[in-house]
Design an enzyme around this catalytic site. Sequence first.
Site, mmCIF file in Angstrom:
data_model
loop_
_atom_site.group_PDB
_atom_site.id
_atom_site.type_symbol
_atom_site.label_atom_id
_atom_site.label_comp_id
_atom_site.label_asym_id
_atom_site.label_seq_id
_atom_site.Cartn_x
_atom_site.Cartn_y
_atom_site.Cartn_z
ATOM 1 N N GLU A 91 0.830 -1.201 0.000
ATOM 2 C CA GLU A 91 0.000 0.000 0.000
ATOM 3 C C GLU A 91 0.868 1.255 0.000
ATOM 4 O OE1 GLU A 91 -4.186 -1.234 1.915
ATOM 5 O OE2 GLU A 91 -2.685 -0.766 3.428
ATOM 6 N N CYS A 104 3.509 8.713 0.564
ATOM 7 C CA CYS A 104 4.114 7.834 1.560
ATOM 8 C C CYS A 104 4.283 6.462 0.928
ATOM 9 C CB CYS A 104 3.204 7.755 2.784
ATOM 10 S SG CYS A 104 3.751 6.551 4.012
ATOM 11 N N CYS A 111 6.737 -6.596 7.270
ATOM 12 C CA CYS A 111 7.798 -6.038 8.107
ATOM 13 C C CYS A 111 8.112 -7.043 9.184
ATOM 14 C CB CYS A 111 7.317 -4.726 8.741
ATOM 15 S SG CYS A 111 8.583 -3.869 9.705
ATOM 16 N N CYS A 115 6.670 -4.122 15.912
ATOM 17 C CA CYS A 115 6.150 -3.076 16.807
ATOM 18 C C CYS A 115 4.700 -3.410 17.159
ATOM 19 C CB CYS A 115 6.225 -1.697 16.152
ATOM 20 S SG CYS A 115 7.909 -1.208 15.776
ATOM 21 N N CYS A 332 -0.709 6.364 9.753
ATOM 22 C CA CYS A 332 0.498 5.692 10.253
ATOM 23 C C CYS A 332 0.167 4.364 10.909
ATOM 24 C CB CYS A 332 1.198 6.542 11.290
ATOM 25 S SG CYS A 332 1.951 7.998 10.625
HETATM 26 N N1 SAH Z 1 9.771 0.987 10.023
HETATM 27 C C1 SAH Z 1 9.894 2.417 9.893
HETATM 28 C C2 SAH Z 1 8.986 2.951 8.836
HETATM 29 C C3 SAH Z 1 7.505 2.849 9.162
HETATM 30 S S1 SAH Z 1 6.970 4.459 9.424
HETATM 31 C C4 SAH Z 1 9.712 3.054 11.233
HETATM 32 O O1 SAH Z 1 9.454 2.341 12.188
HETATM 33 O O2 SAH Z 1 9.895 4.247 11.368
HETATM 34 C C5 SAH Z 1 5.443 4.298 10.129
HETATM 35 C C6 SAH Z 1 5.338 5.178 11.335
HETATM 36 O O3 SAH Z 1 4.070 4.982 11.933
HETATM 37 C C7 SAH Z 1 6.361 4.803 12.379
HETATM 38 O O4 SAH Z 1 6.764 5.927 13.095
HETATM 39 C C8 SAH Z 1 5.549 3.880 13.241
HETATM 40 O O5 SAH Z 1 6.116 3.696 14.484
HETATM 41 C C9 SAH Z 1 4.239 4.616 13.270
HETATM 42 N N2 SAH Z 1 3.112 3.798 13.662
HETATM 43 C C10 SAH Z 1 2.969 2.469 13.556
HETATM 44 N N3 SAH Z 1 1.773 2.075 14.006
HETATM 45 C C11 SAH Z 1 1.139 3.182 14.419
HETATM 46 C C12 SAH Z 1 -0.143 3.426 14.975
HETATM 47 N N4 SAH Z 1 -0.990 2.436 15.202
HETATM 48 N N5 SAH Z 1 -0.469 4.700 15.250
HETATM 49 C C13 SAH Z 1 0.381 5.711 14.998
HETATM 50 N N6 SAH Z 1 1.600 5.542 14.478
HETATM 51 C C14 SAH Z 1 1.975 4.286 14.195
#
Ligand code: SAH
Length: 340
Positions: A91, A104, A111, A115, A332
Amino acid sequence: MDIKSLPYEKLQEYVTQELGEKPFRAKQLYEWLHVHLARSYDEMTNLSKQLRERLAAEAPLTTLEKLECQISTEDGTRKYLFELPDGEAIESVLMRYHHGISVCISSQVGCRMGCRFCASTVDGLVRSLEPSEMLDQIYSIQRDTGERVSNVVVMGMGEPLENYDNLLTFLGMISDPRGLNISARNITVSTCGIVPAIYDLAEKKLQITLALSLHAPDQETRKKLMPVANKYDLSEVMKAVRHYGDVTGRRVTAEYAIVSGQNDSDEDAKKLGALLGGSGIHLNLIPVNPVTESGFVPPSRKEAELFKNKLEKYGINVTIRREMGRDIDGACGQLRRRRK
Ligand code: SAH
Protein backbone atom coordinates in the site's frame (compact mmCIF):
# COMPACT_ATOMS: atom_id res chain seq x y z
CA MET A 1 17.18 -7.57 -15.74
CA ASP A 2 15.28 -4.91 -13.79
CA ILE A 3 16.00 -1.94 -16.03
CA LYS A 4 14.03 0.55 -13.94
CA SER A 5 16.31 -0.10 -10.95
CA LEU A 6 19.41 1.01 -12.87
CA PRO A 7 20.76 4.45 -11.94
CA TYR A 8 21.75 6.64 -14.90
CA GLU A 9 25.39 5.51 -15.09
CA LYS A 10 24.45 1.84 -14.88
CA LEU A 11 21.82 2.26 -17.56
CA GLN A 12 24.37 3.96 -19.78
CA GLU A 13 26.74 1.04 -19.29
CA TYR A 14 24.00 -1.41 -20.23
CA VAL A 15 22.92 0.53 -23.30
CA THR A 16 26.42 1.08 -24.69
CA GLN A 17 28.12 -2.14 -23.65
CA GLU A 18 25.38 -4.75 -23.75
CA LEU A 19 23.19 -3.31 -26.47
CA GLY A 20 25.96 -1.63 -28.45
CA GLU A 21 23.97 1.61 -28.76
CA LYS A 22 25.13 5.22 -28.61
CA PRO A 23 25.20 6.92 -25.17
CA PHE A 24 22.37 9.31 -26.12
CA ARG A 25 20.02 6.31 -26.31
CA ALA A 26 20.57 5.88 -22.57
CA LYS A 27 19.54 9.48 -22.06
CA GLN A 28 16.35 8.93 -24.07
CA LEU A 29 15.58 5.70 -22.28
CA TYR A 30 16.19 7.18 -18.82
CA GLU A 31 13.89 10.05 -19.67
CA TRP A 32 11.13 7.72 -20.84
CA LEU A 33 11.42 5.64 -17.70
CA HIS A 34 11.95 8.31 -15.06
CA VAL A 35 10.47 11.55 -16.45
CA HIS A 36 7.65 10.45 -18.75
CA LEU A 37 7.04 7.44 -16.49
CA ALA A 38 6.44 5.12 -19.44
CA ARG A 39 4.70 1.86 -18.68
CA SER A 40 5.76 0.07 -21.83
CA TYR A 41 8.48 0.29 -24.48
CA ASP A 42 5.78 0.96 -27.08
CA GLU A 43 5.40 4.45 -25.67
CA MET A 44 9.06 5.24 -26.46
CA THR A 45 8.43 6.56 -29.92
CA ASN A 46 11.86 8.07 -30.51
CA LEU A 47 13.52 4.65 -30.18
CA SER A 48 13.56 2.39 -33.23
CA LYS A 49 11.03 -0.42 -33.33
CA GLN A 50 13.91 -2.87 -33.46
CA LEU A 51 15.47 -1.51 -30.27
CA ARG A 52 12.13 -1.45 -28.49
CA GLU A 53 11.55 -5.10 -29.37
CA ARG A 54 15.00 -6.07 -28.22
CA LEU A 55 14.49 -4.26 -24.93
CA ALA A 56 11.10 -5.86 -24.42
CA ALA A 57 12.71 -9.27 -24.85
CA GLU A 58 15.88 -8.71 -22.82
CA ALA A 59 14.70 -6.30 -20.17
CA PRO A 60 10.92 -6.62 -19.80
CA LEU A 61 9.47 -3.51 -18.23
CA THR A 62 7.72 -4.14 -14.92
CA THR A 63 5.05 -1.86 -13.46
CA LEU A 64 2.73 -1.85 -10.50
CA GLU A 65 -0.87 -2.77 -11.06
CA LYS A 66 -3.35 -0.53 -9.28
CA LEU A 67 -5.78 -2.93 -7.58
CA GLU A 68 -7.66 -0.38 -5.57
CA CYS A 69 -7.69 3.30 -4.63
CA GLN A 70 -9.66 4.45 -1.60
CA ILE A 71 -10.28 8.16 -1.14
CA SER A 72 -10.81 9.66 2.30
CA THR A 73 -13.97 11.71 2.57
CA GLU A 74 -12.40 13.58 5.50
CA ASP A 75 -9.29 15.00 3.84
CA GLY A 76 -8.95 13.69 0.29
CA THR A 77 -6.09 11.34 1.22
CA ARG A 78 -5.82 8.45 -1.21
CA LYS A 79 -4.70 4.96 -0.31
CA TYR A 80 -3.51 2.78 -3.17
CA LEU A 81 -3.27 -0.97 -3.14
CA PHE A 82 -0.70 -2.08 -5.71
CA GLU A 83 0.15 -5.50 -7.04
CA LEU A 84 3.86 -6.15 -7.54
CA PRO A 85 5.22 -8.08 -10.53
CA ASP A 86 5.40 -11.28 -8.44
CA GLY A 87 1.81 -10.99 -7.23
CA GLU A 88 2.56 -9.61 -3.76
CA ALA A 89 0.70 -6.50 -2.62
CA ILE A 90 1.69 -3.25 -0.94
CA GLU A 91 0.00 0.00 0.00
CA SER A 92 1.02 3.61 -0.64
CA VAL A 93 -0.67 6.84 0.40
CA LEU A 94 -1.09 10.24 -1.24
CA MET A 95 -1.65 13.24 1.00
CA ARG A 96 -2.47 16.79 -0.05
CA TYR A 97 -0.94 19.67 1.87
CA HIS A 98 -0.88 23.33 0.93
CA HIS A 99 2.83 23.01 0.17
CA GLY A 100 2.21 20.20 -2.32
CA ILE A 101 1.53 16.53 -2.73
CA SER A 102 3.25 14.07 -0.49
CA VAL A 103 3.45 10.35 -1.17
CA CYS A 104 4.11 7.83 1.56
CA ILE A 105 5.75 4.71 0.15
CA SER A 106 6.41 1.21 1.43
CA SER A 107 9.95 -0.18 1.47
CA GLN A 108 9.13 -3.85 2.11
CA VAL A 109 6.29 -6.32 1.69
CA GLY A 110 5.32 -6.70 5.33
CA CYS A 111 7.80 -6.04 8.11
CA ARG A 112 9.71 -8.08 10.64
CA MET A 113 10.20 -5.44 13.33
CA GLY A 114 7.13 -6.46 15.33
CA CYS A 115 6.15 -3.08 16.81
CA ARG A 116 3.09 -3.87 18.90
CA PHE A 117 0.91 -1.01 17.69
CA CYS A 118 1.54 -1.46 13.95
CA ALA A 119 -0.56 -3.35 11.40
CA SER A 120 2.25 -3.67 8.84
CA THR A 121 4.11 -6.22 10.92
CA VAL A 122 1.21 -8.51 11.87
CA ASP A 123 1.98 -11.09 9.16
CA GLY A 124 5.75 -10.67 9.26
CA LEU A 125 8.13 -9.89 6.42
CA VAL A 126 7.75 -11.40 2.95
CA ARG A 127 10.53 -9.58 1.11
CA SER A 128 12.21 -6.24 0.51
CA LEU A 129 11.25 -4.02 -2.41
CA GLU A 130 13.51 -3.34 -5.39
CA PRO A 131 14.43 0.28 -6.14
CA SER A 132 12.09 0.11 -9.15
CA GLU A 133 9.21 -0.94 -6.91
CA MET A 134 9.78 2.02 -4.60
CA LEU A 135 10.03 4.41 -7.57
CA ASP A 136 6.96 2.90 -9.19
CA GLN A 137 4.73 3.70 -6.24
CA ILE A 138 5.46 7.37 -6.87
CA TYR A 139 5.36 7.04 -10.65
CA SER A 140 2.02 5.20 -10.63
CA ILE A 141 0.45 7.77 -8.33
CA GLN A 142 1.78 10.71 -10.32
CA ARG A 143 0.43 9.16 -13.51
CA ASP A 144 -2.88 8.38 -11.85
CA THR A 145 -3.49 11.91 -10.58
CA GLY A 146 -1.65 13.84 -13.29
CA GLU A 147 -0.18 16.04 -10.55
CA ARG A 148 3.45 16.45 -9.60
CA VAL A 149 4.55 14.70 -6.42
CA SER A 150 6.64 17.17 -4.41
CA ASN A 151 7.43 15.25 -1.23
CA VAL A 152 8.20 11.65 -0.44
CA VAL A 153 8.08 9.97 2.94
CA VAL A 154 9.42 6.45 3.33
CA MET A 155 6.98 5.69 6.14
CA GLY A 156 4.78 3.00 4.68
CA MET A 157 5.12 -0.70 5.24
CA GLY A 158 8.54 -2.03 6.13
CA GLU A 159 11.76 -0.89 7.77
CA PRO A 160 13.70 1.08 5.15
CA LEU A 161 17.05 0.68 6.89
CA GLU A 162 16.64 -3.10 6.67
CA ASN A 163 16.49 -2.65 2.89
CA TYR A 164 19.42 -0.31 2.97
CA ASP A 165 21.17 -0.77 -0.40
CA ASN A 166 17.95 -0.60 -2.38
CA LEU A 167 16.88 2.42 -0.34
CA LEU A 168 20.09 4.25 -1.26
CA THR A 169 19.65 3.44 -4.95
CA PHE A 170 16.06 4.63 -4.76
CA LEU A 171 17.03 7.89 -3.01
CA GLY A 172 19.68 8.61 -5.63
CA MET A 173 17.28 8.00 -8.50
CA ILE A 174 14.23 9.86 -7.18
CA SER A 175 16.37 12.94 -6.52
CA ASP A 176 18.32 12.69 -9.80
CA PRO A 177 17.83 15.87 -11.87
CA ARG A 178 17.58 13.60 -14.93
CA GLY A 179 14.57 11.89 -13.37
CA LEU A 180 11.68 13.22 -11.25
CA ASN A 181 14.19 15.44 -9.46
CA ILE A 182 12.51 15.46 -6.07
CA SER A 183 14.90 17.34 -3.85
CA ALA A 184 16.48 15.36 -1.01
CA ARG A 185 15.25 18.07 1.34
CA ASN A 186 11.70 17.00 0.48
CA ILE A 187 12.35 13.37 1.35
CA THR A 188 11.94 11.83 4.80
CA VAL A 189 13.10 8.36 5.79
CA SER A 190 11.66 6.93 8.97
CA THR A 191 13.36 4.20 10.99
CA CYS A 192 12.64 2.31 14.18
CA GLY A 193 16.33 2.77 14.98
CA ILE A 194 18.75 0.44 13.17
CA VAL A 195 21.89 1.92 14.70
CA PRO A 196 24.68 0.81 12.30
CA ALA A 197 22.63 1.88 9.27
CA ILE A 198 22.02 5.33 10.80
CA TYR A 199 25.79 5.84 11.12
CA ASP A 200 26.32 4.64 7.59
CA LEU A 201 23.60 6.90 6.24
CA ALA A 202 25.11 9.89 8.04
CA GLU A 203 28.35 9.35 6.08
CA LYS A 204 26.43 9.64 2.79
CA LYS A 205 25.65 13.22 3.77
CA LEU A 206 22.34 13.30 1.94
CA GLN A 207 20.06 16.21 2.70
CA ILE A 208 17.11 13.97 3.52
CA THR A 209 15.27 14.22 6.82
CA LEU A 210 15.69 11.32 9.19
CA ALA A 211 12.73 10.45 11.40
CA LEU A 212 13.16 8.20 14.39
CA SER A 213 10.23 6.13 15.62
CA LEU A 214 10.80 6.76 19.31
CA HIS A 215 7.46 5.96 20.98
CA ALA A 216 8.85 5.66 24.50
CA PRO A 217 10.77 7.87 26.93
CA ASP A 218 12.99 5.10 28.28
CA GLN A 219 14.52 1.77 27.33
CA GLU A 220 12.18 -0.30 29.49
CA THR A 221 8.96 1.12 28.03
CA ARG A 222 10.41 1.03 24.53
CA LYS A 223 11.17 -2.69 24.89
CA LYS A 224 7.53 -3.34 25.68
CA LEU A 225 6.34 -1.58 22.54
CA MET A 226 9.16 -2.24 20.09
CA PRO A 227 11.11 -5.52 20.00
CA VAL A 228 13.93 -3.79 18.09
CA ALA A 229 14.83 -2.14 21.42
CA ASN A 230 16.16 -5.51 22.56
CA LYS A 231 18.82 -5.21 19.92
CA TYR A 232 19.67 -1.50 20.18
CA ASP A 233 19.52 0.28 23.49
CA LEU A 234 17.74 3.65 23.50
CA SER A 235 20.94 5.43 24.55
CA GLU A 236 22.76 4.05 21.48
CA VAL A 237 19.86 5.00 19.22
CA MET A 238 19.82 8.57 20.55
CA LYS A 239 23.56 8.85 20.10
CA ALA A 240 23.25 7.68 16.51
CA VAL A 241 20.49 10.14 15.56
CA ARG A 242 22.26 13.05 17.24
CA HIS A 243 25.35 12.09 15.25
CA TYR A 244 23.22 12.03 12.09
CA GLY A 245 21.99 15.55 12.85
CA ASP A 246 25.52 16.84 13.57
CA VAL A 247 27.09 15.35 10.47
CA THR A 248 24.36 16.28 7.98
CA GLY A 249 23.21 19.55 9.55
CA ARG A 250 19.64 18.33 9.16
CA ARG A 251 17.10 18.52 11.93
CA VAL A 252 16.10 15.05 13.08
CA THR A 253 12.48 14.39 13.96
CA ALA A 254 11.13 11.79 16.37
CA GLU A 255 7.73 10.15 16.09
CA TYR A 256 5.80 9.31 19.22
CA ALA A 257 2.51 7.42 19.05
CA ILE A 258 0.67 8.25 22.25
CA VAL A 259 -0.83 5.08 23.68
CA SER A 260 -3.19 5.66 26.59
CA GLY A 261 -1.77 4.32 29.80
CA GLN A 262 1.44 3.07 28.17
CA ASN A 263 3.61 6.09 27.45
CA ASP A 264 1.65 9.22 28.37
CA SER A 265 2.07 9.70 32.13
CA ASP A 266 3.54 12.76 33.87
CA GLU A 267 6.62 10.68 34.54
CA ASP A 268 6.87 9.83 30.83
CA ALA A 269 6.70 13.53 29.97
CA LYS A 270 9.46 14.30 32.44
CA LYS A 271 11.69 11.55 31.06
CA LEU A 272 11.07 12.78 27.52
CA GLY A 273 12.09 16.22 28.70
CA ALA A 274 15.41 14.83 29.90
CA LEU A 275 15.86 12.83 26.70
CA LEU A 276 14.98 15.51 24.15
CA GLY A 277 14.83 18.90 25.84
CA GLY A 278 17.17 21.34 24.12
CA SER A 279 18.42 18.66 21.71
CA GLY A 280 17.01 20.32 18.60
CA ILE A 281 15.15 17.10 17.82
CA HIS A 282 11.57 17.85 16.80
CA LEU A 283 8.91 15.61 18.31
CA ASN A 284 5.78 14.61 16.40
CA LEU A 285 3.02 13.27 18.59
CA ILE A 286 0.48 10.94 16.98
CA PRO A 287 -2.48 9.71 19.01
CA VAL A 288 -2.07 5.98 18.25
CA ASN A 289 -4.16 4.92 15.28
CA PRO A 290 -6.53 2.01 15.76
CA VAL A 291 -5.18 -1.37 14.65
CA THR A 292 -7.51 -4.28 15.34
CA GLU A 293 -4.79 -6.64 16.56
CA SER A 294 -3.13 -4.24 18.98
CA GLY A 295 -6.06 -3.25 21.18
CA PHE A 296 -4.24 -0.02 22.06
CA VAL A 297 -6.34 3.05 22.77
CA PRO A 298 -5.52 6.59 21.69
CA PRO A 299 -5.82 9.49 24.13
CA SER A 300 -8.60 12.02 23.59
CA ARG A 301 -7.69 15.21 21.74
CA LYS A 302 -7.68 17.03 25.04
CA GLU A 303 -5.38 14.51 26.74
CA ALA A 304 -3.02 14.72 23.81
CA GLU A 305 -2.98 18.53 24.09
CA LEU A 306 -2.21 18.29 27.80
CA PHE A 307 0.66 15.89 27.18
CA LYS A 308 1.98 18.25 24.52
CA ASN A 309 1.84 21.21 26.89
CA LYS A 310 3.83 19.32 29.50
CA LEU A 311 6.47 18.46 26.95
CA GLU A 312 6.72 22.08 25.88
CA LYS A 313 7.39 23.06 29.47
CA TYR A 314 10.35 20.70 29.40
CA GLY A 315 11.74 22.57 26.41
CA ILE A 316 10.76 20.09 23.71
CA ASN A 317 9.93 21.31 20.26
CA VAL A 318 6.70 19.41 19.71
CA THR A 319 3.63 19.23 17.46
CA ILE A 320 0.62 16.96 17.32
CA ARG A 321 0.62 15.55 13.87
CA ARG A 322 -2.47 16.06 11.78
CA GLU A 323 -3.29 12.48 10.94
CA MET A 324 -4.68 11.96 7.48
CA GLY A 325 -6.61 9.14 5.91
CA ARG A 326 -7.72 7.48 9.10
CA ASP A 327 -11.18 6.67 7.74
CA ILE A 328 -9.59 4.53 5.02
CA ASP A 329 -7.00 2.87 7.29
CA GLY A 330 -4.37 4.91 5.49
CA ALA A 331 -2.78 6.57 8.51
CA CYS A 332 0.50 5.69 10.25
CA GLY A 333 0.74 2.05 11.16
CA GLN A 334 -2.45 1.06 9.37
CA LEU A 335 -0.98 -0.20 6.10
CA ARG A 336 -0.94 -3.89 5.32
CA ARG A 337 -0.61 -6.47 2.54
CA ARG A 338 -4.35 -6.49 2.15
CA ARG A 339 -5.67 -8.47 -0.81
CA LYS A 340 -9.07 -8.25 -2.37
N1 SAH B 1 9.77 0.99 10.02
C1 SAH B 1 9.89 2.42 9.89
C2 SAH B 1 8.99 2.95 8.84
C3 SAH B 1 7.50 2.85 9.16
S1 SAH B 1 6.97 4.46 9.42
C4 SAH B 1 9.71 3.05 11.23
O1 SAH B 1 9.45 2.34 12.19
O2 SAH B 1 9.90 4.25 11.37
C5 SAH B 1 5.44 4.30 10.13
C6 SAH B 1 5.34 5.18 11.33
O3 SAH B 1 4.07 4.98 11.93
C7 SAH B 1 6.36 4.80 12.38
O4 SAH B 1 6.76 5.93 13.09
C8 SAH B 1 5.55 3.88 13.24
O5 SAH B 1 6.12 3.70 14.48
C9 SAH B 1 4.24 4.62 13.27
N2 SAH B 1 3.11 3.80 13.66
C10 SAH B 1 2.97 2.47 13.56
N3 SAH B 1 1.77 2.07 14.01
C11 SAH B 1 1.14 3.18 14.42
C12 SAH B 1 -0.14 3.43 14.97
N4 SAH B 1 -0.99 2.44 15.20
N5 SAH B 1 -0.47 4.70 15.25
C13 SAH B 1 0.38 5.71 15.00
N6 SAH B 1 1.60 5.54 14.48
C14 SAH B 1 1.97 4.29 14.19
